[in-house]
Design a protein around this motif. Structure first.
Motif, short mmCIF file in Angstrom:
data_model
loop_
_atom_site.label_atom_id
_atom_site.label_comp_id
_atom_site.label_asym_id
_atom_site.label_seq_id
_atom_site.Cartn_x
_atom_site.Cartn_y
_atom_site.Cartn_z
N VAL A 74 13.28 -19.06 -11.26
CA VAL A 74 14.64 -19.19 -11.22
C VAL A 74 15.14 -17.62 -11.63
O VAL A 74 16.55 -17.49 -11.58
N PRO A 88 19.69 -17.75 -8.83
CA PRO A 88 18.84 -16.76 -9.47
C PRO A 88 19.61 -16.48 -10.62
O PRO A 88 20.77 -16.21 -10.39
N ALA A 92 15.83 -13.87 -11.06
CA ALA A 92 16.14 -12.99 -10.01
C ALA A 92 15.42 -11.67 -10.16
O ALA A 92 14.64 -11.45 -11.15
#
Length: 578
Positions: free
Chosen positions: A326, A277, A328
């Motif tokens: 991808v 992430p 976070a």
């Protein structure tokens, strides 16, 4: 990083860093060069015209170069066993500051080959040797006698804009970018594996990127590495991806010149190399829509830096849809792109991103018709106008657009923000949003006005606008009516009068920051903005204005609610007293 990228050894990195310091000490920066050759010459370079800069540098160096060539190109030179050159012989007089700057600029920016001793004298022996060993300088004898130095890559200075962190070390307001020499110095059609330097789109992405500190940042399609280098100033780690090993190697050289060691270079297509992430993702992807027929490939070079190898706008559609995967929690992404509109559909990236926890704000900045779009990118590739290849490329582009009924091509910014939730905001049982879940805003706006003055950078303004739009999405009309609003301090009101008339024929409100938008106001909205100091709620203001204008207060409140929402979404009015 693969072997193809030729990662710098510790010794090479140290040599590159020292070379960067030497270039800075010589005054090879945008501000000093503007003083050196004058504002009009710098402006010509911005228009892709190198002739005035070449003329200036040649005049400064003319006597020195003739002196060296008059001695057979060997005056003051000691040639070493590996064909290296040194200018430390006392017979070779020291260059003046202007001569040093001219020699560096004409070699690395303007692609002019100089007597090697002149460039060595400008850089100093150690830096000259470092530039040669790093592949930034090549030594040749075009006439079989005189040793000349030329730069196989452009090595250009870049002065950091407002908003980018600086003060990390002396001279860090400047960067050096390594890329291929382009149409500035060559009329030839560019090679397909060409690595672009800092262009207009790249500069735009620099200004749009948020500069808060993050743990992990990512630059997708890094090219010459400018975005990755700037991300490294406020990220603990930076991942830079590119399908081109050559681009990654040039990024490694740029990082060495800047002394940046926190960039991880990963070869691969777009998001493929990302296995963790990230908190902040930026991308100036290869978004140019290019014909993909066999006939088109015969006349249109396949540029890795701008063409993603997919038909139409499929590359940006797939990239934008995949980015949330991808990010976070709380992660942000800022991307540039082109996408097509047709007679049947004007949908944009706000529709393609399906992740329920990711907000999407699309800002359309320009829309071109197929003819203008084709002309832009044919010219960008260096194909001569009115040539047979120009005509053939135009036909291929227009036929390609016609095959999909494309009526326009949009250039814009795509801002994504993933909700900062530890778990999904959707209940597995009922698929209902959690009461405290952050609403995912999906909006697209067209803003074609020029960017205004932004003392903290346009990215700070856009962060504010995104927060305001999120607040608007979560605020119903009743709460909105009981909210007090404050006008942004940058606003200017203009009242336009017909000569001899006391009442204005029109009232406009202009932003001094952001995109400098102008809004038309009626009498009621102008009155609302004039008293928006955080004291009265919208409902209280509407009631007072209704009495003053002798209109129905309920109807005026509804009217002002819609109008004020528009101004809040643009950052002109702020909820609360600050």
């Amino acid at each position: 990083m693969t072997d193809q990228t030729r990662e710098l050894t510790d010794a090479q990195f140290a040599a590159a860093e020292a070379l960067g310091a030497r270039l800075y000490a010589a005054g090879y920066t945008e501000p000093y060069l503007r003083q050196f050759w004058g504002g009009p010459v710098s402006d010509a370079l911005a228009r892709n015209n190198s002739a005035p800069a070449l003329h200036h540098c040649r005049r400064v160096l003319d006597e020195r170069v003739r002196e060296v060539l008059g001695a057979g190109g060997t005056a003051g030179i000691r040639v070493t066993a590996d064909t290296g050159v040194t200018a430390s012989d006392p017979q070779f007089p020291e260059l003046s500051a202007e001569e040093r700057l001219a020699a560096i600029a004409v070699t690395f920016w303007l692609k002019e080959a100089l007597p090697a001793v002149v460039l060595a004298a400008a850089l100093g022996d150690d830096s000259y040797a470092a530039a040669r060993d790093l592949g930034l300088v090549e030594e040749v004898r075009p006439d079989g006698v005189n040793l000349r130095a030329r730069a196989p890559f452009a090595l250009t200075p870049y002065d950091l804009p407002v908003g980018v962190p600086r003060g990390l070390r002396p001279g860090d307001e400047n960067l050096y970018l390594v890329a291929d020499h382009g149409t500035l110095t060559s009329p030839e059609v560019l090679d397909g594996d060409f690595v672009l330097g800092l262009g207009g789109a790249g500069r735009t992405l620099v200004t749009l990127t948020p500069r808060e500190h993050v743990s992990v940042a990512c630059d997708i399609g890094t090219g010459c590495g400018i975005q990755a280098l700037l991300l490294a100033r406020h990220a603990d780690r930076v991942i830079a991806t590119d399908i081109s090993a050559r681009a990654l190697h040039l990024t490694a050289l740029s990082a060495g010149l800047a002394g940046v060691r926190t960039i991880e270079l990963r070869q691969g297509s777009l998001l493929d190399p990302i296995d963790e992430p990230v908190d902040l993702l930026v991308s100036n992807p290869p978004f140019v829509i290019t014909p993909r027929t066999t006939a088109a490939e015969a006349v249109i070079p396949d540029f890795e830096y701008r063409d993603g190898g997919m038909s139409g706008d499929r590359l940006v559609r797939e990239l934008f849809a995949a980015v949330p995967g991808v990010l976070a929690p709380g992660g942000r992404a800022v991307c540039l792109g082109n996408w097509e509109t047709t007679a049947d559909s004007a949908d944009g990236p706000e529709v393609w991103v399906e992740d329920p926890e990711t907000s999407v704000l699309v800002i359309e900045r320009e829309a071109l018709d197929p003819v203008a779009y084709a002309e832009t990118w044919i010219r960008d590739g260096g194909i001569p106008r009115a040539s047979a290849d120009w005509d053939a490329a135009t036909a291929e582009w227009l036929d390609d657009f016609a095959s999909r009924n494309v009526t326009g091509i949009v250039f814009g910014y795509v801002l994504l923000h993933r909700a900062d939730n530890d778990s999904s905001s959707l209940s597995p049982a009922e698929a209902e949003p959690r009461p405290d879940a952050r609403p995912a805003v999906r909006e697209r706006v067209r803003i074609t006005s020029a960017t205004a003055t932004n003392p903290h950078g346009i990215s700070a303004f856009l962060t504010t606008v995104e927060a305001l739009r999120t607040w608007l999405a979560a605020t119903g009309d009743e709460e909105f009516a009981t909210t007090a609003f404050t006008r942004s301090p940058d606003l200017v009101e203009h009242r336009h009068h017909v000569p001899g008339e006391s009442d204005p024929s029109s009232i406009t409100l202009e932003q001094g920051i952001g995109f400098g938008q102008v809004f038309d106001l009626d009498t009621a909205l102008a009155g609302f903005v004039s008293v928006a100091d955080g004291t009265l709620t919208l409902r209280q203001t509407a009631a007072a204005l209704a009495q003053l204008l002798d209109v129905d207060p309920t109807a005026l409140e509804a009217q002002l609610t819609a109008q004020v929402r528009t101004l809040v979404a643009a950052g002109a009015l702020l909820p609360g007293d600050s």
